[in-house]
Design an enzyme around this catalytic site. Structure first.
Site, PDB file in Angstrom:
ATOM      1  N   ALA A  56       1.597   0.248   3.360  1.00 12.55           N
ATOM      2  CA  ALA A  56       0.904   1.517   3.587  1.00 12.55           C
ATOM      3  C   ALA A  56      -0.536   1.474   3.081  1.00 12.55           C
ATOM      4  O   ALA A  56      -0.990   0.484   2.501  1.00 12.55           O
ATOM      5  CB  ALA A  56       1.675   2.656   2.939  1.00 12.55           C
ATOM      6  N   HIS A  57      -1.228   2.588   3.278  1.00 14.12           N
ATOM      7  CA  HIS A  57      -2.657   2.655   2.953  1.00 14.12           C
ATOM      8  C   HIS A  57      -2.920   2.434   1.464  1.00 14.12           C
ATOM      9  O   HIS A  57      -2.211   2.920   0.604  1.00 14.12           O
ATOM     10  CB  HIS A  57      -3.256   3.999   3.398  1.00 14.12           C
ATOM     11  CG  HIS A  57      -2.672   5.200   2.728  1.00 14.12           C
ATOM     12  ND1 HIS A  57      -3.112   5.680   1.517  1.00 14.12           N
ATOM     13  CD2 HIS A  57      -1.675   6.028   3.114  1.00 14.12           C
ATOM     14  CE1 HIS A  57      -2.426   6.748   1.183  1.00 14.12           C
ATOM     15  NE2 HIS A  57      -1.539   6.978   2.133  1.00 14.12           N
ATOM     16  N   ASN A  58      -3.947   1.639   1.205  1.00 14.63           N
ATOM     17  CA  ASN A  58      -4.444   1.366  -0.146  1.00 14.63           C
ATOM     18  C   ASN A  58      -3.484   0.587  -1.027  1.00 14.63           C
ATOM     19  O   ASN A  58      -3.669   0.526  -2.244  1.00 14.63           O
ATOM     20  CB  ASN A  58      -4.864   2.660  -0.849  1.00 14.63           C
ATOM     21  CG  ASN A  58      -6.018   3.342  -0.140  1.00 14.63           C
ATOM     22  OD1 ASN A  58      -5.820   4.318   0.570  1.00 14.63           O
ATOM     23  ND2 ASN A  58      -7.225   2.813  -0.304  1.00 14.63           N
ATOM     24  N   SER A 110      -0.617   3.350  -1.896  1.00 17.27           N
ATOM     25  CA  SER A 110      -1.238   3.140  -3.212  1.00 17.27           C
ATOM     26  C   SER A 110      -0.324   2.425  -4.192  1.00 17.27           C
ATOM     27  O   SER A 110      -0.330   2.705  -5.393  1.00 17.27           O
ATOM     28  CB  SER A 110      -1.706   4.478  -3.801  1.00 17.27           C
ATOM     29  OG  SER A 110      -2.672   5.078  -2.959  1.00 17.27           O
TER      30      SER A 110
END
Length: 341
Positions: A238-240, A258
């Site tokens: 997922a993002h980051n 994250s």
């Protein structure tokens, strides 16, 4: 067909030949299925019974296993690592033909290094930079402002959104999607407001990403996959998220946003890791482990329930639901037993 002598392999692997060192090897195979001209290996004692009956011309063995073996062997420190090295040397995976297929669409601003191969119906966007000897498979789409390092291969039908950087010597398998939007939304009075995902993806050198895996772009800042990481098929990053060097992630694992995973971790198949967590270097998660808290120490962690007969599982499920009640009863009994008469 590639071929090599046992003597040459011994020099490559720092091993010792037990038998005819002029023997020619042209491929690798399992103990059970190997034939003349092939080399096999014994790295797991479960397959020891197959050693005496194997038809392999030679076998990679540890010094201990070689003592009782009458056939031709190449004695090495780690037979499995030796097998990997020999398999690389004799690899026959076809390479793409150097050049650009007439049906490929390439933006005039793209910079192509020497020796690139671009397959049929591939699309190369604006300001893309391809290093030397990059291979782009048929139907692959490279969005604008992407950079791909030398000797990296993208198989057919890979999609890179804009602002994705790949390092050198990477392998991206078919169906992988890198740089799609992360799952970022704000809720206002019951309605979801999309948050533009303005970051990118940064992938280091010698990274391999399996078929149909998805790597989301960062919301703010980048999603990072560091050098030497290997990711199996159908993995969601997922993002980051940040994945440390030489970490391995097996198939069907899902990372929420994250997450920071340290170096040299091993994440088993079908694991799930909740968002905004940190996992230390050297953590090993067995298959189907669910992670809901930070892991600050290396070691092996597990949470999955192993398979059992259905009737036993049903009974245990009922007991699990009664745990709180049973705990309260035990607590009351302990309290009463400690009360003076």
């Amino acid at each position: 067909m590639k071929s090599v002598t046992l003597k040459e392999l011994s020099l490559l692997l720092d091993g010792v030949v037990q038998g005819d060192e002029t023997l020619v090897i042209n491929s690798v195979a399992t103990l059970e299925h190997a034939t003349a001209g092939q080399i096999s290996f014994l790295a797991n004692s479960k397959y020891r019974a197959q050693l005496e009956s194997t038809q392999a011309s030679a076998v990679l063995l540890s010094a201990k296993d070689a003592q009782d073996y009458s056939g031709t062997a190449l004695v090495v420190k780690d037979p499995y690592v030796g097998f990997a090295r020999v398999a690389q040397l004799l690899d026959t995976t076809p390479k793409a033909a150097i050049g650009i297929h007439p049906s490929a669409q390439i933006d005039p601003s793209a910079l192509l290094g020497e020796g690139v191969a671009i397959g049929a119906n591939a699309v190369i966007g604006a300001n893309v930079i391809l290093g030397e000897n990059v291979q782009i498979g048929a139907g692959t789409v490279i969005g604008q402002d992407c950079i791909i390092g030398s000797n990296t291969r993208l198989w057919a039908n890979v999609t890179l959104y804009h602002n994705v950087h790949l390092g050198q010597d990477c392998i991206i398998h078919s169906g992988a999607i890198i740089g799609s939007d992360g799952f970022g939304y704000a809720n206002e009075r019951g309605q979801w407001i999309k948050i533009p995902q303005t970051g990118g993806v940064r992938i280091g050198d010698r990274v391999e990403i399996g078929a149909s895996s998805t790597i989301d772009r960062g919301a703010l800042g980048h999603t990072e996959i560091h050098n030497g990481v290997i990711i199996d098929n159908q993995v969601q990053v997922a993002h980051n998220d940040i994945i440390g060097e030489n970490t391995a992630i097996a198939g069907s694992t899902t990372l929420a946003g994250s997450v920071t995973i340290g170096k040299h971790c091993i994440i088993g198949g079908n694991c799930a890791i909740a968002g905004h967590l940190t996992i230390a270097d050297g953590v090993h998660l067995s298959g189907a482990t669910n992670v809901t808290g930070n892991m600050r120490e290396p070691g092996l962690y597990s949470s999955a329930t192993v398979a059992m007969e259905n009737k036993v599982w049903r009974k245990n499920t009922v007991r699990f639901r009664q745990l709180d009640e049973l705990f309260q009863r035990v607590k009351t009994l302990e309290k009463n037993s400690n009360t003076p008469e």
